[in-house]
Design a protein around this motif. Structure first.
Motif, PDB file in Angstrom:
ATOM      1  N   ASP A   1       0.871  -1.165   0.000  1.00 53.85           N
ATOM      2  CA  ASP A   1       0.000   0.000   0.000  1.00 53.85           C
ATOM      3  C   ASP A   1       0.917   1.228   0.000  1.00 53.85           C
ATOM      4  OD1 ASP A   1      -2.747   0.921   0.170  1.00 53.85           O
ATOM      5  OD2 ASP A   1      -2.332   1.576   2.226  1.00 53.85           O
TER       6      ASP A   1
ATOM      7  N   HIS B   1       1.030   5.464  -0.239  1.00 50.42           N
ATOM      8  CA  HIS B   1       0.408   6.792  -0.314  1.00 50.42           C
ATOM      9  C   HIS B   1       1.475   7.868  -0.243  1.00 50.42           C
ATOM     10  CE1 HIS B   1      -3.468   4.906  -0.015  1.00 50.42           C
ATOM     11  NE2 HIS B   1      -3.144   4.320   1.122  1.00 50.42           N
TER      12      HIS B   1
ATOM     13  N   HIS C   1      -1.316   6.679   6.628  1.00 58.13           N
ATOM     14  CA  HIS C   1      -0.598   5.409   6.757  1.00 58.13           C
ATOM     15  C   HIS C   1       0.141   5.112   5.461  1.00 58.13           C
ATOM     16  CE1 HIS C   1      -4.395   4.385   4.772  1.00 58.13           C
ATOM     17  NE2 HIS C   1      -3.723   3.418   4.197  1.00 58.13           N
TER      18      HIS C   1
HETATM   19 ZN   LIG Z   1      -4.161   2.751   2.195  1.00 59.05          ZN
END
Ligand SMILES: [Zn+2]
Length: 170
Positions: free
Chosen positions: A49, A51, A68
């Protein structure tokens, strides 16, 4: 040839910003699974993931306002308890990754694609559905003992939904 997809086993989802005790409990089981696949010369792919600083302005950030997995941060890194070796790592800014499906499509003679990791009810289920759509004749499975959800209840609900859609749940 079997493919293991290790979904988002990153510090922030284990014991960081969005960590749970259920996530902490699966780490060693996921590592054992990785070792088993490697011993059999099967393929292991990781997703991460990913970001950026503008996270809170994204659609995901508006619905889940907890920063996060900001690229290059500690929380973004895959747990050091897992052996990434020379596996492919796919950085994804979204729940389900079309790039992952693309990556798997380049592997020949795939008999099974198994998913493990975090979170069962968000990124595991999203990627399981994408893979099921892309590879309708390939066995898609999830090892529930190597997954954890946002809560135990939503973990179980996600497993039920995947089962209904003919994803094999171990
Ligand atoms: Zn995320």
């Amino acid at each position: 040839m079997k493919v293991l997809v290790v979904v988002d086993m990153q510090n922030d989802f284990i014991d960081g910003a969005l960590g749970t005790k259920e996530a902490e409990q699966i780490v060693s089981k996921v590592q054992q699974k990785i070792e088993t696949y490697r011993k059999q010369n099967d393929i292991v792919i990781f997703t991460r993931d990913t970001h950026f600083e503008n996270y809170l302005e994204t659609q995901e950030g508006k619905n889940l306002p907890v920063k996060h997995c900001i690229k290059d941060s500690f929380g973004w890194q895959i747990s050091s308890k897992l052996d990434v070796a020379d596996s492919t790592i796919i950085d994804k800014p979204v729940f389900g990754s079309l790039e992952l499906a693309e990556c798997v499509s380049k592997i020949e003679n795939v008999s099974e694609i198994q998913l493990v990791g975090l979170c069962t009810d968000i990124c595991v289920i999203s990627n399981a559905f994408i893979l099921k759509s892309k590879f309708p004749e390939t066995l898609i499975s999830v090892d529930s003992s190597c997954c954890a959800g946002v809560s135990p209840e939503s973990h179980n609900r996600a497993l039920e939904s995947m089962k209904t859609c003919q994803i094999m749940i171990h």
